[in-house]
Write an enzyme that holds these catalytic residues in place. Structure first.
Site, short mmCIF file in Angstrom:
data_model
loop_
_atom_site.label_atom_id
_atom_site.label_comp_id
_atom_site.label_asym_id
_atom_site.label_seq_id
_atom_site.Cartn_x
_atom_site.Cartn_y
_atom_site.Cartn_z
N HIS A 248 -9.89 28.09 56.47
CA HIS A 248 -9.42 27.39 55.28
C HIS A 248 -8.67 26.11 55.63
O HIS A 248 -8.48 25.23 54.78
CB HIS A 248 -8.51 28.31 54.45
CG HIS A 248 -8.59 28.06 52.98
ND1 HIS A 248 -8.68 26.79 52.44
CD2 HIS A 248 -8.61 28.90 51.92
CE1 HIS A 248 -8.73 26.87 51.12
NE2 HIS A 248 -8.70 28.14 50.78
N ARG A 249 -8.23 25.96 56.87
CA ARG A 249 -7.56 24.72 57.26
C ARG A 249 -8.54 23.55 57.29
O ARG A 249 -8.15 22.40 57.05
CB ARG A 249 -6.92 24.87 58.65
CG ARG A 249 -5.86 25.96 58.74
CD ARG A 249 -5.44 26.19 60.19
NE ARG A 249 -6.59 26.59 61.02
CZ ARG A 249 -6.53 26.76 62.34
NH1 ARG A 249 -5.36 26.59 62.97
NH2 ARG A 249 -7.60 27.11 63.02
#
Length: 449
Positions: free
Chosen positions: A422-423
């Site tokens: 998700h980064r």
């Protein structure tokens, strides 16, 4: 001066290796470039050449023993060189007075003979033992023990090679009650207390749960240790999230049948055979690569300082091998034809199972595919392999009832799940990538143009 033969670092994650076989014996005459021995890492077996010509002496590297990267395993003396003028040698790894690391590898203590000025001493770990957070050099085991005891490594005097802090130094500091870390600053009033770190169960705690004699202990090999370490690293440092959708396969299966039927025949040692035989997985690899090119922002890797945007789609493919798995990579998969991908994948998988891959054939990559469909698995979620930001988990194709234009039809459907960092890839971006993949799978002619 004699030439030192060391255990080389052949893998980015390699800290130790094992000599699986020596091709030359003590006292043998060898030439530069001759194969001396074969080393087995956690991922592959590689042949190591002699660095010089001469007579092989002082073979200290035993077969089947964990040896730190950079540690001497033998010496080569020139033909006319006096053997009595020995260069410093480390004792056998399995016999040296040493402190074990957390992975079970042995790190040698200083040797009593000083290296000649013309031949600098070699650190037996090849730099694998790094700086501690406090600035001092320490073995991994010493760092862990100090951390658990709340000690500051920089305040402990090291007695290991080059002043390195070893287990005995930490034990002595614990016994003396010194080198305690500075107490943490108190949290402001009303601030929530930090959750205590959860420690895994010790070996003794686990074994006490089972009746003695009801189990067998199988020591971990290097591959299993590395898999365990990297999976823990991935799940604790990468914020995973998952996207799942279904893809209809009927058009792809029909095209695959047509392409395989049209494959030209070539002569081989075993007789005539088709030039290629495409699998569904070959087409999944191609579709994933083309989807990344269509959604380039998802073809990325996260670093703390910048987002790494990749120019090519290099797809790793999980291959099960005895004792674990490895992920050989199809480079520039978006640019290759299906037949090239198919033949290349068969070659990589075959050499992976015999541990004959080169490091550059399994290191790197920009994404990965893990397919358990051949086992009948409907769907699952795979763990991201750093530095990738995505991995696609592929389930089995099966006939299901689907609704089309208000009517129930039978279609061959395959469920896929995209695990995403998700980064680097947000939800909408991951969804865009998966939709692009689905479009190519359901309209496979797009992979031929």
């Amino acid at each position: 001066m004699p030439t030192e033969v060391i255990l080389p670092k052949v893998d980015m994650d390699m800290a130790t290796g094992q000599i699986s076989r020596w091709f030359a014996e003590e006292g043998a005459h060898v030439k530069k470039g001759d194969v001396l021995f074969e080393i087995e890492t956690d991922k592959a077996a590689m042949e190591i050449d002699a660095p010089a010509s001469g007579v092989l002496r002082d073979v200290t590297g035993k077969e089947g023993v964990d040896i730190p990267v950079g540690a001497p395993v033998a010496w080569i003396y020139a033909e006319n060189e006096t053997y009595g003028d020995k260069a410093p040698i480390f004792p056998l790894v399995g016999e040296m007075s040493a402190e074990p690391t957390e992975g079970g590898a042995v790190l040698p203590t200083p040797h009593s003979v000083t290296p000649p000025s013309a031949l600098p001493g070699v650190s037996p770990t090849g730099g694998e033992i790094g700086q501690s957070p406090s600035g001092g050099r320490a073995t991994p085991l010493a760092r862990r023990l100090a951390r658990e005891a709340g000690l500051t490594l920089s305040a402990i005097s090291g007695t290991g090679p080059h002043g390195r802090v070893v287990k005995a130094d930490v034990d002595a500091a614990i016994a003396g009650g010194g080198a305690k870390a500075a107490p943490a600053a108190k949290a402001p009033a009303g601030a929530p207390a930090a959750a205590p770190a959860v420690k895994p169960m010790s070996d003794d705690q686990v074994l006490k749960l089972f009746e003695e004699g009801s189990y067998e202990l199988i020591p971990h090999d290097n591959m299993r240790k590395t898999i365990a370490r990297r999976l823990v690293e991935a799940k604790t440092t990468i914020p995973h999230f998952y996207l799942t959708l279904d893809c209809e396969l009927d058009a792809l299966l029909a095209l695959r049948t047509q392409l395989n039927a049209a494959a030209p025949v070539k002569k081989t040692d075993k007789g005539e055979a088709p030039a290629y035989k495409l699998s569904v997985n070959d087409m999944v690899i191609k579709a994933m690569a083309m989807a990344l090119k269509a959604v380039p922002d998802a073809n990325a890797s996260w670093t703390e300082s910048a987002m790494v945007k990749h120019k090519h789609a290099d797809v790793g493919v999980a291959v099960s091998i005895p004792g674990g798995l490895i992920t050989p990579i199809i480079r520039h998969a978006d640019e290759k034809t299906l037949s090239v991908i198919s033949n290349e994948m068969k070659d990589l998988a075959s050499r992976a199972r015999s541990r004959k891959l080169k490091p550059e054939e399994y290191q790197g990559g920009t994404t990965a595919v893990s397919n358990l469909g051949m086992f009948g698995i409907k769907d699952f979620a795979a763990v991201i392999n750093p530095p990738h930001a995505t991995i696609l988990a592929v389930g089995a194709g099966e006939e299901r009832a689907v609704v089309k234009n208000g009517e129930i039809k039978i279609a061959t459907v395959m469920s896929v799940t995209l695990s995403t960092d998700h980064r680097a890839v947000d939800g909408a971006l991951g969804a865009e990538l998966l939709v692009a993949f689905k479009k190519l799978i359901e309209n496979p002619m797009g992979m031929l143009v």
